[in-house]
Structure formats: C-alpha cells, structure tokens
Design a protein around this motif. Structure first.
Motif: not given
Ligand code: ZN
Length: 140
Positions: A2, A4, A91-95, A119, A138, A140
């Motif tokens: 990934n 970031l 943009d995407d906390i998991n990434i 968030t 992120q 939401i």
C-alpha cells in the motif's frame, strides 16, 4: 504494498489542564474561534478545536483529561502541558495503518477507532516517528 500519501495537516494536538481557560487565551490573544467542543469518553478527553476567524487553516486541538488515567494525563505527568501530537488527513485510514505497519512503524492503533468530529483515527507510536506522536484521521 500500500502507498500512503497524506493530505493536509488537519490539526495540532495540545495537552492542557484546563481547555476552557486555554481556549479563552487563544481567543483573547490570537483571535481564534471555537469550531468544535466534544468529550470523547473513549479517549478520556475533552477536545476543543480552534481555528482562525478568517481563512482556512490547520486547527489546534486542546485536549483536557476528563478521567484520571487518560493518556493525556499520563503525558502531562511526564512532560507537562504543551504540544502533544500532529494529525494528517488521509483518504483511507486502513491503507494508512497497513502502509505504516508494512514499513515497520509501531502503531498504537492497529485498527481505526472513532475520533473527534466524525473521524476515524489511528496513532503511530512516537518511538517509531522520531519522538513525535502522529495521528492519521479519515473524515466519515
Ligand atoms: Zn488529534
């Protein structure tokens, strides 16, 4: 792997004993205004976000402990009041979490958790970040 790339610097977290009193200081001296005021029980803090009256700017986040054993209390017991962390938008906390873990950064949060003001957030340990506590958020 990934990749970031963080977005804007969202806020600077500041540990304080009295958020209301400190907010007044920033209003009186710098003309900031309160944008958001919330107790986050999960983190044991009251958080007041402040921004300038005019223009877009990174916010400051005043963090006052509302329970005795909150991480903010422990921080102030060791270091006193002052700058606590910086927070970047993603943009995407998991990434974000997965990328940092993959490159060997020690995370305080291996899973996103609910943050202030709608968030999802995760903190990277200062041990891995040259002594600075880094928060990813992120919206939401
Ligand atoms: Zn924060």
């Amino acid at each position: 792997m990934n990749i970031l790339k963080v977005g804007s610097l969202y806020h600077i977290g500041i540990a304080v004993r009295d958020a209301e009193k400190t907010a007044k200081l920033y209003i009186d001296t710098l003309g900031l205004k309160i944008e958001h005021d919330e107790v986050v029980m999960d983190q044991g803090v009251r958080a007041i976000m402040m921004v300038p009256e005019n223009g877009n700017s990174t916010a400051i986040e005043l963090l006052e402990p509302v329970v005795e054993d909150s991480p903010i209390s422990k921080f102030m017991d060791k270091k006193g009041e002052g700058m606590h962390h910086i927070c970047y938008l993603v943009d995407d906390i998991n990434i974000g979490i997965n990328h940092l873990k993959e490159i060997g950064i020690e995370m305080i949060d291996n899973e996103p958790r609910e943050g202030l003001n709608n968030t999802l957030v995760a903190f990277a340990h200062p041990k891995s970040m040259n002594s600075v506590l880094i928060e990813l958020a992120q919206k939401i």
